[in-house]
Write an enzyme that holds these catalytic residues in place. Structure first.
Site, short mmCIF file in Angstrom:
data_model
loop_
_atom_site.label_atom_id
_atom_site.label_comp_id
_atom_site.label_asym_id
_atom_site.label_seq_id
_atom_site.Cartn_x
_atom_site.Cartn_y
_atom_site.Cartn_z
N GLU A 160 35.47 51.46 56.38
CA GLU A 160 36.96 51.86 56.61
C GLU A 160 37.17 53.14 55.60
OE1 GLU A 160 41.50 49.99 56.78
OE2 GLU A 160 39.89 48.69 55.65
N ASP A 187 38.08 45.29 54.59
CA ASP A 187 38.79 45.40 55.63
C ASP A 187 39.13 43.78 55.93
OD1 ASP A 187 40.49 46.27 57.97
OD2 ASP A 187 38.82 46.94 58.95
N LYS A 219 36.67 50.28 50.55
CA LYS A 219 37.87 49.60 50.84
C LYS A 219 37.54 48.37 51.91
CE LYS A 219 42.25 50.40 53.19
NZ LYS A 219 42.21 49.05 53.68
#
Length: 213
Positions: free
Chosen positions: A186, A51, A49
């Site tokens: 993250e 960020d 993921k």
């Protein structure tokens, strides 16, 4: 049922096109559903993921635009990214990704992304690309993710460093999640390999955040 409008029809109206078959002016991004655990099964793949800022790149015969998740044109804010796009061997393309600030360790930081934007210190930012939904006259939204990712990876083989490919992993979702969290990232995003691109959908893509980063 008379008078009832399907969700797909609503999505179709949200995608702005000059004419049928033309490169869209804007496509609402496919969204992710926040879950507590990653899905399992061979039909799911898992990515890091990123960020940063969700960003679309639109290339049309030399016309280059960077579009936010709501369709705002931010091309002028990030000229280094826009100037990297002509290196791609395409006439037309519409790509989905995340604009990120990377540390030397390869980790993304949203606060660093905001700071770089605020002071217009945009050198060193990268656009991490994870989907390709239009390519040289062909609408790829109906193709499964597997096909879209294959074409995207091939397109980015000789891309400049400002444009990065988001690798996906066909492994246990829980195992990938645990290793990701240990690295201080993250979280992860899990996606169905066999499904089309669905603007606005929150189900075919699922995210799990690392709570103890």
């Amino acid at each position: 049922m008379p008078g009832r409008v399907s969700r797909r029809a609503n999505v179709g109206r949200a995608i702005r096109r000059a004419e049928v078959g033309a490169l869209p002016d804007f496509v609402p991004p496919q969204l992710t559903a926040l879950t507590e655990t990653p899905p399992e099964g061979g039909e799911w793949v898992h990515e890091l993921k990123w960020d940063g800022y969700r960003m679309h790149a639109r290339i049309d015969e030399g016309s280059l635009r960077l579009l936010t998740r709501t369709g705002l044109d931010w091309t002028d804010k990030y000229p280094a990214i826009a100037n990297a796009l002509p290196a791609l061997a395409v006439r037309q393309a519409y790509l989905d990704g995340e604009l990120c600030a990377l540390s030397e360790a390869g980790l993304t930081s949203f606060s660093a992304m905001q700071a770089a934007t605020d002071v217009r210190n945009i050198e060193g930012l990268v656009l991490v690309l994870f989907d390709l939904i239009f390519l040289d006259g062909k609408d790829l939204m109906g193709e499964p993710l597997r096909v879209r990712k294959e074409r995207l990876e091939a397109l980015l083989v000789r891309a400049p460093p400002e444009l990065q490919y988001s690798e996906h992993h066909v492994v246990s979702g829980e195992t990938f999640y645990r290793h990701t969290c240990k690295l201080g990232i993250e979280g992860i995003v899990s996606k169905r390999l066999d499904c089309p691109y669905m603007p606005g959908d929150r189900g075919l893509w699922r995210k799990v955040k690392c709570l103890n980063r």
